[in-house]
Design a protein around this motif. Structure first.
Motif, PDB file in Angstrom:
ATOM      1  N   UNK A 129       5.509  -8.034  12.896  1.00  0.00           N
ATOM      2  CA  UNK A 129       4.862  -9.250  12.402  1.00  0.00           C
ATOM      3  C   UNK A 129       3.752  -8.895  11.415  1.00  0.00           C
ATOM      4  N   UNK A 130       3.136  -7.736  11.626  1.00  0.00           N
ATOM      5  CA  UNK A 130       1.996  -7.355  10.788  1.00  0.00           C
ATOM      6  C   UNK A 130       2.387  -6.584   9.533  1.00  0.00           C
ATOM      7  N   UNK A 131       3.455  -5.808   9.637  1.00  0.00           N
ATOM      8  CA  UNK A 131       3.822  -4.904   8.543  1.00  0.00           C
ATOM      9  C   UNK A 131       5.211  -5.188   7.995  1.00  0.00           C
ATOM     10  N   UNK A 132       5.322  -5.042   6.688  1.00  0.00           N
ATOM     11  CA  UNK A 132       6.625  -4.860   6.071  1.00  0.00           C
ATOM     12  C   UNK A 132       6.696  -3.386   5.717  1.00  0.00           C
ATOM     13  N   UNK A 133       7.889  -2.861   5.449  1.00  0.00           N
ATOM     14  CA  UNK A 133       7.972  -1.448   5.063  1.00  0.00           C
ATOM     15  C   UNK A 133       9.151  -1.236   4.134  1.00  0.00           C
ATOM     16  N   UNK A 134       8.934  -0.387   3.140  1.00  0.00           N
ATOM     17  CA  UNK A 134      10.033  -0.044   2.243  1.00  0.00           C
ATOM     18  C   UNK A 134       9.872   1.399   1.775  1.00  0.00           C
ATOM     19  N   UNK A 186       0.900  -6.664   5.583  1.00  0.00           N
ATOM     20  CA  UNK A 186       0.572  -5.372   4.998  1.00  0.00           C
ATOM     21  C   UNK A 186       1.914  -4.689   4.754  1.00  0.00           C
ATOM     22  N   UNK A 187       2.204  -4.436   3.492  1.00  0.00           N
ATOM     23  CA  UNK A 187       3.497  -3.838   3.162  1.00  0.00           C
ATOM     24  C   UNK A 187       3.304  -2.338   2.962  1.00  0.00           C
ATOM     25  N   UNK A 188       4.015  -1.599   3.768  1.00  0.00           N
ATOM     26  CA  UNK A 188       3.852  -0.151   3.787  1.00  0.00           C
ATOM     27  C   UNK A 188       4.907   0.468   2.871  1.00  0.00           C
ATOM     28  N   UNK A 189       4.451   1.078   1.776  1.00  0.00           N
ATOM     29  CA  UNK A 189       5.380   1.704   0.843  1.00  0.00           C
ATOM     30  C   UNK A 189       5.371   3.203   1.054  1.00  0.00           C
ATOM     31  N   UNK A 190       6.538   3.788   1.237  1.00  0.00           N
ATOM     32  CA  UNK A 190       6.621   5.250   1.328  1.00  0.00           C
ATOM     33  C   UNK A 190       7.597   5.747   0.266  1.00  0.00           C
ATOM     34  N   UNK A 196       0.820  -1.216   0.000  1.00  0.00           N
ATOM     35  CA  UNK A 196       0.000   0.000   0.000  1.00  0.00           C
ATOM     36  C   UNK A 196       0.859   1.273   0.000  1.00  0.00           C
ATOM     37  N   UNK A 197       0.797   2.053  -1.079  1.00  0.00           N
ATOM     38  CA  UNK A 197       1.487   3.358  -1.085  1.00  0.00           C
ATOM     39  C   UNK A 197       0.877   4.247  -0.001  1.00  0.00           C
ATOM     40  N   UNK A 198       1.710   4.710   0.924  1.00  0.00           N
ATOM     41  CA  UNK A 198       1.169   5.282   2.160  1.00  0.00           C
ATOM     42  C   UNK A 198       1.645   6.708   2.416  1.00  0.00           C
ATOM     43  N   UNK A 199       0.717   7.536   2.879  1.00  0.00           N
ATOM     44  CA  UNK A 199       1.057   8.896   3.283  1.00  0.00           C
ATOM     45  C   UNK A 199       0.540   9.155   4.686  1.00  0.00           C
ATOM     46  N   UNK A 200      -0.782   9.250   4.796  1.00  0.00           N
ATOM     47  CA  UNK A 200      -1.432   9.568   6.055  1.00  0.00           C
ATOM     48  C   UNK A 200      -1.835   8.323   6.846  1.00  0.00           C
ATOM     49  N   UNK A 201      -1.461   7.155   6.361  1.00  0.00           N
ATOM     50  CA  UNK A 201      -1.756   5.877   7.020  1.00  0.00           C
ATOM     51  C   UNK A 201      -3.249   5.536   6.968  1.00  0.00           C
ATOM     52  N   UNK A 202      -4.028   6.253   6.123  1.00  0.00           N
ATOM     53  CA  UNK A 202      -5.465   5.989   6.070  1.00  0.00           C
ATOM     54  C   UNK A 202      -5.774   4.709   5.309  1.00  0.00           C
ATOM     55  N   UNK A 203      -5.229   4.630   4.096  1.00  0.00           N
ATOM     56  CA  UNK A 203      -5.523   3.502   3.240  1.00  0.00           C
ATOM     57  C   UNK A 203      -5.024   2.200   3.877  1.00  0.00           C
ATOM     58  N   UNK A 204      -3.819   2.209   4.373  1.00  0.00           N
ATOM     59  CA  UNK A 204      -3.272   0.973   4.941  1.00  0.00           C
ATOM     60  C   UNK A 204      -3.976   0.639   6.265  1.00  0.00           C
ATOM     61  N   UNK A 205      -4.461   1.645   6.953  1.00  0.00           N
ATOM     62  CA  UNK A 205      -5.230   1.344   8.165  1.00  0.00           C
ATOM     63  C   UNK A 205      -6.541   0.639   7.798  1.00  0.00           C
ATOM     64  N   UNK A 217       9.335   3.848  11.485  1.00  0.00           N
ATOM     65  CA  UNK A 217       8.579   3.353  12.635  1.00  0.00           C
ATOM     66  C   UNK A 217       8.498   1.818  12.613  1.00  0.00           C
ATOM     67  N   UNK A 218       8.195   1.261  11.456  1.00  0.00           N
ATOM     68  CA  UNK A 218       8.062  -0.196  11.379  1.00  0.00           C
ATOM     69  C   UNK A 218       9.414  -0.871  11.620  1.00  0.00           C
ATOM     70  N   UNK A 219      10.474  -0.304  11.070  1.00  0.00           N
ATOM     71  CA  UNK A 219      11.776  -0.957  11.189  1.00  0.00           C
ATOM     72  C   UNK A 219      12.417  -0.747  12.560  1.00  0.00           C
ATOM     73  N   UNK A 220      12.194   0.439  13.172  1.00  0.00           N
ATOM     74  CA  UNK A 220      12.928   0.758  14.404  1.00  0.00           C
ATOM     75  C   UNK A 220      12.045   1.069  15.612  1.00  0.00           C
ATOM     76  N   UNK A 221      10.748   1.242  15.394  1.00  0.00           N
ATOM     77  CA  UNK A 221       9.863   1.567  16.512  1.00  0.00           C
ATOM     78  C   UNK A 221       9.888   3.039  16.900  1.00  0.00           C
ATOM     79  N   UNK A 222      10.544   3.861  16.067  1.00  0.00           N
ATOM     80  CA  UNK A 222      10.636   5.290  16.383  1.00  0.00           C
ATOM     81  C   UNK A 222       9.779   6.077  15.402  1.00  0.00           C
ATOM     82  N   UNK A 223       8.823   6.835  15.939  1.00  0.00           N
ATOM     83  CA  UNK A 223       7.960   7.669  15.110  1.00  0.00           C
ATOM     84  C   UNK A 223       8.398   9.096  15.311  1.00  0.00           C
ATOM     85  N   UNK A 224       9.140   9.608  14.340  1.00  0.00           N
ATOM     86  CA  UNK A 224       9.727  10.942  14.493  1.00  0.00           C
ATOM     87  C   UNK A 224       9.853  11.590  13.121  1.00  0.00           C
TER      88      UNK A 224
END
Ligand code: PLP
Length: 465
Positions: free
Chosen positions: A358-363, A278-282, A254-263, A291-298
């Motif tokens: 476990x739930x998300x991949x991210x790239x 659910x693979x989060x594409x940015x 899912x191409x993601x910006x505001x996390x709406x679609x992937x949510x 956030x998915x890879x490191x747990x840091x939302x910044x």
């Protein structure tokens, strides 16, 4: 079903009230108090439904019967009557383990139409039923604005104002918004980026007096109805793909910006849809990847990219996911959002982070990789991806799972983003609705990035006519 806020101080809200409230009155986001469960037997039964029939089944799980069945049916049919494809969101095979879910067959050629054409109908319905004035106010990175305006232009009882970041949307996005001539539409072209626009909108919605006295209503994905409408195509795509293959479980990219679609995809999974990852594409604005890879939302530095609709750092809907992954603990969400406001970051570790991973991949797809992906698929199969959809496909390719199957969401038509397509050395033919835009006069008001200027324009707009 009732709706409650992620921050715990709004509860017992019905469907229409949740729709009209938009942002929770306590600053949180509204979510259902209980996620409706869809059993395997029900999934089986839904398999042969048309898109519109499936919409009605899924909406019924959330609407509490607050809209009479015949009315809801008429709203849904009107919402999707303007789509150019009979299946509304058709699925197409790109290669053996990769399918594309085409979400851009609506009137403004991006996936936002799927929820917003319905929300336009619903606002018009509520305005008439309750004899209410409705002033829709939203921020856009380009596609939401066009779609929301299309849904309510010229409608009685409704005014719409959209803030877009000046010079940071594509030419076609700008034209789609600003060539509408109806007097109930105001486009504010704001000096700043999308995050600035979104922050001002959230501030205005959080000012409850201002919100009530100006009849504000939300079309951004802070509004739960958008999420609800977007869960449908996850189910629909799953049915189309499992019909023609042996697989019983799929992943979505899912191409993601505001996390709406992937949510919405996450919600579908929680409802019982057999979703693997659910693979989060940015793009370069990769706060969610980190956030998915490191747990840091910044938030990092804002970057302008080939996929402007994903040029977002602070993802509104992220709070909804955080609420669920932390065990629906509203007190903790209040604390974390306060921390985010004061320190500029949220950190999660241990079990919660393991759950996220476990739930998300991210790239995070960088510019060159995005363009290379467009070129590669155009050359291999003659299929022209838009730069957002290309980020989804690039992320899906990276996460290729053994024996698994991924459905990648194609969120826009390439004609909306010719800037990137030209850089690939590809010449595309525009659909006639898009070519026609270049001939029309534009209406928009340029404002500096201050809240005072926006409020001044809003007051003049609301007091006019
Ligand atoms: C809005 C948009 C996105 C991002 O969707 P979110 O719900 O904000 O994550 C991706 N692609 C396109 C074309 C968009 O318009």
């Amino acid at each position: 079903m009732e709706f409650i806020s992620t921050r715990g101080n709004v509860s017992n809200i019905g469907f229409i009230d949740a729709f009209m409230m938009g942002l929770g009155d306590d600053g949180g986001l509204l979510v259902p108090n209980e996620i409706p469960a869809v059993s395997p037997e029900t999934l089986q039964k839904w398999q042969e439904l048309s898109y519109q029939e499936l919409v009605l089944e899924i909406f019924a799980l959330f609407t509490n019967g607050e809209i009479p069945e015949q009315d809801l049916k008429a709203l849904v049919n009107a919402s999707y009557a303007t789509f150019r494809h009979p299946e509304v969101t058709p699925v197409r095979k790109l290669k053996d383990d990769l399918y594309l879910l085409e979400l851009f067959h609506g009137p403004t050629f991006a996936f936002k139409d799927i929820a917003l054409q319905f929300m336009g109908q619903l606002y018009t319905y509520v305005a008439a039923k309750q004899n209410k004035k409705i002033h829709i106010l939203g921020a856009t990175s380009g596609d939401t604005g066009a779609s929301a305006i299309e849904g309510v232009k010229g409608k009685k009882g409704i005014k719409i104002c959209i803030l877009h970041p000046h010079g940071k949307v594509s030419k076609v996005q700008e034209l789609q918004m600003t060539t509408v001539q109806d007097d109930n539409v105001l486009n504010l072209s704001v000096d700043g980026n999308f995050d600035d626009c979104q922050r001002m909108i959230k501030d205005l919605f959080a000012d409850l007096d201002f919100k009530a006295s100006n009849h504000l209503a939300a079309i951004n994905s802070i509004n739960f109805v958008r999420i609800m409408a977007q869960t449908v195509y996850y189910f629909y795509a799953y049915f189309q793909v499992t019909k023609e293959t042996e697989v019983k479980q799929v992943s979505f990219s899912v191409p993601t910006g505001n996390f709406g679609d992937i949510f919405a995809g996450y919600l579908a999974k929680r409802m019982g849809l057999p979703v693997d990852k659910l693979i989060l594409a940015t793009n370069e604005n990769n706060i969610l990847e980190r956030f998915v890879l490191e747990g840091v939302y910044k938030p990092g530095d804002f970057r302008t990219t080939y996929s402007p609709s994903m040029d977002i750092q602070v993802a509104s809907n992220f709070e909804r996911y955080l609420y669920y992954v932390l065990g629906e603990d509203a007190a903790q969400i209040r604390f974390l959002m306060e921390t985010f406001k004061s320190e500029g970051e949220i950190v999660i570790t241990g079990e919660a982070l393991a759950k996220v991973q476990a739930e998300f991949g991210a790239h995070g797809v960088l510019g060159q990789e995005c363009l290379d992906t467009i070129k590669k698929y155009e050359a291999a199969s003659g299929y022209l991806l838009d730069p957002h959809s290309a980020c989804g496909v690039a992320a899906a390719d990276k996460y290729e799972t053994e024996g698994g199957l991924t459905i990648s969401l194609a969120t826009a038509h390439p004609a909306k983003f010719n800037e990137a397509i030209e850089l690939c050395g590809i010449e595309q033919q525009f659909p006639e609705q898009i070519s026609a835009l270049f001939e029309k006069p534009q209406r928009q008001t340029r404002v500096d990035g201050s809240l005072e200027s926006v409020v001044r324009e809003l007051k003049a707009f609301y007091n006019g006519n």
